[in-house]
Write an enzyme that holds these catalytic residues in place. Structure first.
Site, PDB file in Angstrom:
ATOM      1  N   LYS A  91       0.840  -1.190   0.055  1.00  0.00           N
ATOM      2  CA  LYS A  91      -0.039  -0.111  -0.110  1.00  0.00           C
ATOM      3  C   LYS A  91       0.807   1.389   0.038  1.00  0.00           C
ATOM      4  O   LYS A  91       0.411   2.177  -0.664  1.00  0.00           O
ATOM      5  CB  LYS A  91      -0.903   0.008   1.243  1.00  0.00           C
ATOM      6  CG  LYS A  91      -1.898  -1.461   1.371  1.00  0.00           C
ATOM      7  CD  LYS A  91      -2.817  -1.096   2.243  1.00  0.00           C
ATOM      8  CE  LYS A  91      -2.090  -0.769   3.963  1.00  0.00           C
ATOM      9  NZ  LYS A  91      -1.477  -2.156   4.227  1.00  0.00           N
ATOM     10  N   ARG A 110      -9.245   0.833   9.414  1.00  0.00           N
ATOM     11  CA  ARG A 110      -8.604  -0.573   9.530  1.00  0.00           C
ATOM     12  C   ARG A 110      -9.770  -1.347  10.455  1.00  0.00           C
ATOM     13  O   ARG A 110      -9.674  -2.510  10.573  1.00  0.00           O
ATOM     14  CB  ARG A 110      -7.563  -0.431  10.367  1.00  0.00           C
ATOM     15  CG  ARG A 110      -6.171  -0.515   9.475  1.00  0.00           C
ATOM     16  CD  ARG A 110      -5.073  -0.632  10.448  1.00  0.00           C
ATOM     17  NE  ARG A 110      -3.862  -1.274  10.329  1.00  0.00           N
ATOM     18  CZ  ARG A 110      -2.577  -0.559   9.675  1.00  0.00           C
ATOM     19  NH1 ARG A 110      -2.925   0.860   9.272  1.00  0.00           N
ATOM     20  NH2 ARG A 110      -1.695  -1.305   9.361  1.00  0.00           N
ATOM     21  N   ARG A 118      11.918  -6.195   4.597  1.00  0.00           N
ATOM     22  CA  ARG A 118      11.657  -4.673   4.542  1.00  0.00           C
ATOM     23  C   ARG A 118      12.636  -3.702   5.200  1.00  0.00           C
ATOM     24  O   ARG A 118      13.188  -3.871   6.281  1.00  0.00           O
ATOM     25  CB  ARG A 118      10.318  -4.244   4.819  1.00  0.00           C
ATOM     26  CG  ARG A 118       9.848  -2.773   4.542  1.00  0.00           C
ATOM     27  CD  ARG A 118       8.369  -2.631   4.586  1.00  0.00           C
ATOM     28  NE  ARG A 118       7.832  -2.643   5.897  1.00  0.00           N
ATOM     29  CZ  ARG A 118       6.467  -2.325   5.842  1.00  0.00           C
ATOM     30  NH1 ARG A 118       5.609  -2.347   4.941  1.00  0.00           N
ATOM     31  NH2 ARG A 118       5.853  -2.674   7.168  1.00  0.00           N
ATOM     32  N   ARG A 129      11.689  -1.454  10.576  1.00  0.00           N
ATOM     33  CA  ARG A 129      10.628  -1.032  11.405  1.00  0.00           C
ATOM     34  C   ARG A 129      10.763  -1.797  12.822  1.00  0.00           C
ATOM     35  O   ARG A 129      10.909  -3.116  12.577  1.00  0.00           O
ATOM     36  CB  ARG A 129       9.339  -1.186  10.881  1.00  0.00           C
ATOM     37  CG  ARG A 129       9.035   0.046  10.197  1.00  0.00           C
ATOM     38  CD  ARG A 129       7.893   0.210   9.537  1.00  0.00           C
ATOM     39  NE  ARG A 129       6.706  -0.613  10.030  1.00  0.00           N
ATOM     40  CZ  ARG A 129       5.490  -0.405   9.484  1.00  0.00           C
ATOM     41  NH1 ARG A 129       5.183   0.229   8.459  1.00  0.00           N
ATOM     42  NH2 ARG A 129       4.650  -0.872   9.924  1.00  0.00           N
ATOM     43  N   ARG A 131       0.188  -9.061  13.631  1.00  0.00           N
ATOM     44  CA  ARG A 131      -0.430  -8.021  12.671  1.00  0.00           C
ATOM     45  C   ARG A 131      -1.351  -8.406  11.484  1.00  0.00           C
ATOM     46  O   ARG A 131      -2.275  -8.126  11.310  1.00  0.00           O
ATOM     47  CB  ARG A 131       0.581  -7.136  12.038  1.00  0.00           C
ATOM     48  CG  ARG A 131       1.108  -6.132  12.928  1.00  0.00           C
ATOM     49  CD  ARG A 131       2.650  -5.623  12.400  1.00  0.00           C
ATOM     50  NE  ARG A 131       2.519  -4.950  11.338  1.00  0.00           N
ATOM     51  CZ  ARG A 131       3.628  -4.540  10.525  1.00  0.00           C
ATOM     52  NH1 ARG A 131       4.824  -5.149  10.679  1.00  0.00           N
ATOM     53  NH2 ARG A 131       3.720  -3.955   9.465  1.00  0.00           N
TER      54      ARG A 131
HETATM   55  P1  AMP Z   1       1.228   0.778   9.191  1.00  0.00           P
HETATM   56  O1  AMP Z   1       2.262   1.579   8.844  1.00  0.00           O
HETATM   57  O2  AMP Z   1       0.018   1.127   8.535  1.00  0.00           O
HETATM   58  O3  AMP Z   1       1.729  -0.770   9.101  1.00  0.00           O
HETATM   59  O4  AMP Z   1       0.744   0.874  10.573  1.00  0.00           O
HETATM   60  C1  AMP Z   1       1.634   0.786  11.745  1.00  0.00           C
HETATM   61  C2  AMP Z   1       0.988   0.521  12.947  1.00  0.00           C
HETATM   62  O5  AMP Z   1       0.401   1.965  13.269  1.00  0.00           O
HETATM   63  C3  AMP Z   1      -0.116  -0.657  13.053  1.00  0.00           C
HETATM   64  O6  AMP Z   1       0.306  -1.762  13.228  1.00  0.00           O
HETATM   65  C4  AMP Z   1      -0.973  -0.075  14.197  1.00  0.00           C
HETATM   66  O7  AMP Z   1      -0.437  -0.162  15.461  1.00  0.00           O
HETATM   67  C5  AMP Z   1      -0.997   1.538  14.120  1.00  0.00           C
HETATM   68  N1  AMP Z   1      -1.984   1.925  13.012  1.00  0.00           N
HETATM   69  C6  AMP Z   1      -1.788   2.477  11.778  1.00  0.00           C
HETATM   70  N2  AMP Z   1      -2.928   2.896  11.198  1.00  0.00           N
HETATM   71  C7  AMP Z   1      -4.002   2.638  12.213  1.00  0.00           C
HETATM   72  C8  AMP Z   1      -5.284   2.537  12.037  1.00  0.00           C
HETATM   73  N3  AMP Z   1      -6.049   3.058  10.937  1.00  0.00           N
HETATM   74  N4  AMP Z   1      -5.968   2.184  13.222  1.00  0.00           N
HETATM   75  C9  AMP Z   1      -5.352   1.618  14.333  1.00  0.00           C
HETATM   76  N5  AMP Z   1      -4.115   1.251  14.266  1.00  0.00           N
HETATM   77  C10 AMP Z   1      -3.242   2.092  13.232  1.00  0.00           C
END
Ligand code: AMP
Length: 215
Positions: free
Chosen positions: A13, A88, A127, A160, A171
């Protein structure tokens, strides 16, 4: 163009959103990036989100909904945006629908990027991300150039904290339980387009552009 990129962690994404911002001239809005920045800045929001993010759990809905409501009101979102990592959960999707109604705006498309789970684990575990510009590499399939620095800006790369195997598996489980139901939600609204998310960045980008009629 108001677009959602929906898909599990590692579906691509962020990578596709970055390519689309150049093509469409609208910003990428990533709640994950906003939260990581808040954490790095040591803000109160960052402190609240920290433990959830470290465990690969979702940050509470009210926190991320607040972030998005504020972000979408900024002037650079007036012509549209690419949502990456939001919504999400069902309550987040419903809050987004309400926020859009209050701005007299509507979504154009929700792209569901579909990738088998074994591929996701491989992608996430390898990654590496540029600390300065956010560009993403993979140790096997898209390695950085000489000296292990970012090809785009020369920044240092990092892994990360949540890209470790145990956290990745958690996740993915969270994705199946809480986010996957949004595919049916947006399909019922007639907004969903499915994309095969396997293959190279360029192949996926072509499919994305085709689905958006930008081919
Ligand atoms: P991402 O970079 O999108 O993989 O997000 C990393 C982390 O941020 C996720 O594993 C969640 O802990 C938090 N996070 C990001 N977006 C959301 C969301 N829309 N709702 C809840 N937690 C989020």
């Amino acid at each position: 163009m108001r677009l959602i990129l929906l898909g599990p962690p590692g579906a691509g994404k962020g990578t596709q959103a970055k390519l689309l911002t150049d093509k469409l001239g609208v910003p990428q809005v990533s709640t994950g990036d906003i939260l990581r920045q808040a954490l790095a800045d040591g803000t109160e929001m960052g402190r609240k989100a920290k433990s959830f993010m470290e465990q690969g759990a979702l940050v509470p809905d009210e926190v991320v909904i607040g972030i998005i409501e504020e972000r979408l009101r900024k002037s650079d979102c007036a012509r549209g945006y690419i949502l990456d990592g939001f919504p999400r959960t069902l309550p987040q999707a419903e809050a987004l629908s309400r926020a859009l109604r209050s701005l007299s705006a509507a979504l154009d498309t929700v792209l569901s990027m579909e990738v088998p789970e074994e591929d996701l684990i491989r992608r996430l575990a390898g990654r590496r991300v540029c600390r300065d510009c956010g560009y993403m590499f993979h140790v096997d399939t898209h390695p950085p150039g000489e000296r292990g620095l970012c090809d785009k800006c020369g920044g240092a790369l990092y892994q990360r904290d949540d890209d470790t195997e145990v956290t990745i598996r958690h996740r993915l489980q969270v994705y199946r339980e809480q986010t996957q139901p949004l595919i049916a939600y947006y399909d019922n609204m007639g907004l969903l387009k499915r994309i095969d998310g396997r293959g190279t960045i360029e192949e996926i980008s072509q499919r994305v552009c085709q689905a958006l009629g930008q081919g």
